[in-house]
Design a protein around this motif. Structure first.
Motif, short mmCIF file in Angstrom:
data_model
loop_
_atom_site.label_atom_id
_atom_site.label_comp_id
_atom_site.label_asym_id
_atom_site.label_seq_id
_atom_site.Cartn_x
_atom_site.Cartn_y
_atom_site.Cartn_z
N LYS A 107 1.28 3.65 -5.23
CA LYS A 107 0.41 2.65 -5.85
C LYS A 107 -0.82 3.26 -6.51
O LYS A 107 -1.26 2.80 -7.57
CB LYS A 107 -0.01 1.60 -4.82
CG LYS A 107 -0.77 0.43 -5.44
CD LYS A 107 -1.07 -0.65 -4.44
CE LYS A 107 -1.74 -1.85 -5.10
NZ LYS A 107 -2.02 -2.93 -4.13
N PHE A 158 2.59 -1.17 -10.72
CA PHE A 158 3.19 -1.21 -9.39
C PHE A 158 3.57 -2.65 -9.07
O PHE A 158 2.76 -3.56 -9.19
CB PHE A 158 2.21 -0.68 -8.34
CG PHE A 158 2.74 -0.75 -6.93
CD1 PHE A 158 3.52 0.28 -6.42
CD2 PHE A 158 2.47 -1.85 -6.12
CE1 PHE A 158 4.01 0.22 -5.11
CE2 PHE A 158 2.95 -1.92 -4.82
CZ PHE A 158 3.73 -0.88 -4.32
N ASN A 173 0.82 -1.21 0.00
CA ASN A 173 0.00 0.00 0.00
C ASN A 173 0.85 1.26 0.00
O ASN A 173 0.49 2.28 0.60
CB ASN A 173 -0.93 0.00 1.22
CG ASN A 173 -1.90 -1.16 1.19
OD1 ASN A 173 -2.64 -1.34 0.23
ND2 ASN A 173 -1.89 -1.98 2.24
N GLN A 215 5.14 -5.14 -6.08
CA GLN A 215 5.54 -5.28 -4.69
C GLN A 215 6.75 -6.21 -4.63
O GLN A 215 6.72 -7.33 -5.15
CB GLN A 215 4.40 -5.87 -3.84
CG GLN A 215 4.76 -5.97 -2.36
CD GLN A 215 3.66 -6.60 -1.52
OE1 GLN A 215 2.66 -7.07 -2.05
NE2 GLN A 215 3.84 -6.60 -0.20
#
Length: 381
Positions: free
Chosen positions: A43, A49, A39, A51
């Motif tokens: 984002k 995006f 988060n 992670q």
């Protein structure tokens, strides 16, 4: 020469990346972001995006293969992967070798020393036991070589009684400077060697947490000090053959000497105000530098101040912003909330830029924001 849309990779998805993406949209730059936080503030502004861990070689390498230009918004990244990408034709700025040098404050200081860049006298140590060998060097400031940021990894060792609390890791101790004020210069350089500095700013730090609470731009300094600060910042980027944006934090001593404290190879907290206060923001300037475009004018449109919005002491939980409407109603106030859902004591949650024609007006507005806008939560500890 023609200009085309560029795919830019950003290592780090925090507030600096968020503001960089906002500037990138105006230059038709497509941004891809890597961050370990699912988060992260970035984002919401990109459809690309990822992670992942910024220090993991394979993660950074695979991420970087998909972009044309790679940059950073945080120093704690895998430089070996960045170097491999350079060999494969990805344009990486700042250079991985420079990032590695800046990652370690010990190497930073040695670079300053080697290149006759004025800085506080220092000694390298390996552990806490070494502190006892330099009792005559005290009072001093101990800084961890690696992984210190936002005031962490820095502490004063004033006398022999403080040695027991010293960091037990490779670090440096530097002479405690009796400074008049702390200042900062943000300087940009592109591949063509064009260099431009933003007006010197004056920083006011929280005395306990060593975080910038607010700043004033331009700094209240003499013309001679301004010229020296700009000379030093320019010298650093030229000695490093640096491409991108570099923030140079400095001490101004009581006898008006300028000493470099440390540097950051990216947009910086001391340049947030440039979004509203200068002809070009630090974020657009960073993009211009790494894309080898002409650098923009750094002249100030109006005097400015910037207040960091830090999580209030004692509050940890879902962030709430008390009296936000009062600050929004203040003429010349520009609120930037970073999109961090959870607040913690002294966590950077946003900032407010303030514009005014007079110094008195800026000081009044800074006091208003500090006393009214609070970042709290329902959970108090």
């Amino acid at each position: 020469m023609s200009y085309k849309q560029t795919r830019l990779g950003i290592l780090g998805g925090g507030q600096l990346g968020k503001m960089l993406i906002q500037a990138a949209a105006d230059l038709n730059v497509l941004c891809k972001v890597l961050d370990p936080d699912a988060n992260a503030p970035c984002k919401v502004l990109t459809n690309d995006f990822i992670q992942g861990k910024l220090t993991d070689y394979q993660t950074v390498y695979e991420f970087g293969k998909e972009v044309e230009v790679l940059t950073i918004e945080i120093e704690n990244v895998n430089t070996e992967a960045m170097e491999a990408l350079v060999k494969e034709g990805v344009r990486v700025f700042p250079k991985p070798s420079i990032v590695r040098e800046i990652q370690d404050k010990r190497l930073q200081k040695q670079f300053f020393q080697k290149n006759s860049i004025p800085t506080a006298e220092f000694v390298l140590i390996e552990n806490r036991e070494d502190l006892a060998k330099y009792k005559d060097f005290l009072p001093a400031v101990q800084k961890l070589g690696k992984e210190g940021y936002d005031g962490r990894g820095v502490q004063k060792i004033l006398n022999e009684n403080d040695i027991s609390k010293g960091f037990d890791a490779p670090s440096l101790i530097e002479k405690l400077i009796d400074f008049e004020k702390e200042i900062s210069v943000i300087v940009a350089r592109n591949e063509n060697g064009e260099v431009k500095t933003f007006p010197v700013v004056e920083l006011v730090f929280n005395p306990v947490y060593n975080l910038v609470e607010y700043l004033f731009a331009p700094a209240n300094i003499s013309k001679e000090v301004e010229q020296e600060a700009n000379r030093i910042a320019t010298l650093i980027v030229e000695k490093w053959d640096f491409v991108g944006l570099l923030a140079v934090e400095m001490f101004l001593t009581k006898d008006q000497q300028v000493l470099v404290n440390e540097v950051a190879p990216r947009p910086h907290n001391s340049g947030h105000h440039t979004i509203e206060a200068n002809y070009v923001s630090q974020y657009e300037q960073h993009l211009r530098a790494i894309l080898n475009l002409p650098l923009g004018s750094t002249h100030a449109i109006m005097p400015a101040a910037m207040v960091n919005l830090l999580g209030a002491a004692g509050f940890s939980g879902i962030a709430q912003y008390e009296n936000l409407e009062k600050v929004l109603a203040l003429e010349g106030a520009y609120v930037h909330l970073y999109g961090k859902a959870v607040t913690k004591p002294f966590r950077k949650m946003g900032h407010v830029t303030l514009l005014d024609q007079t110094t008195e007006g800026l000081h009044s507005k800074v006091d208003f924001v500090k006393h009214h806008l609070k970042v709290v939560s329902d959970e108090y500890s």
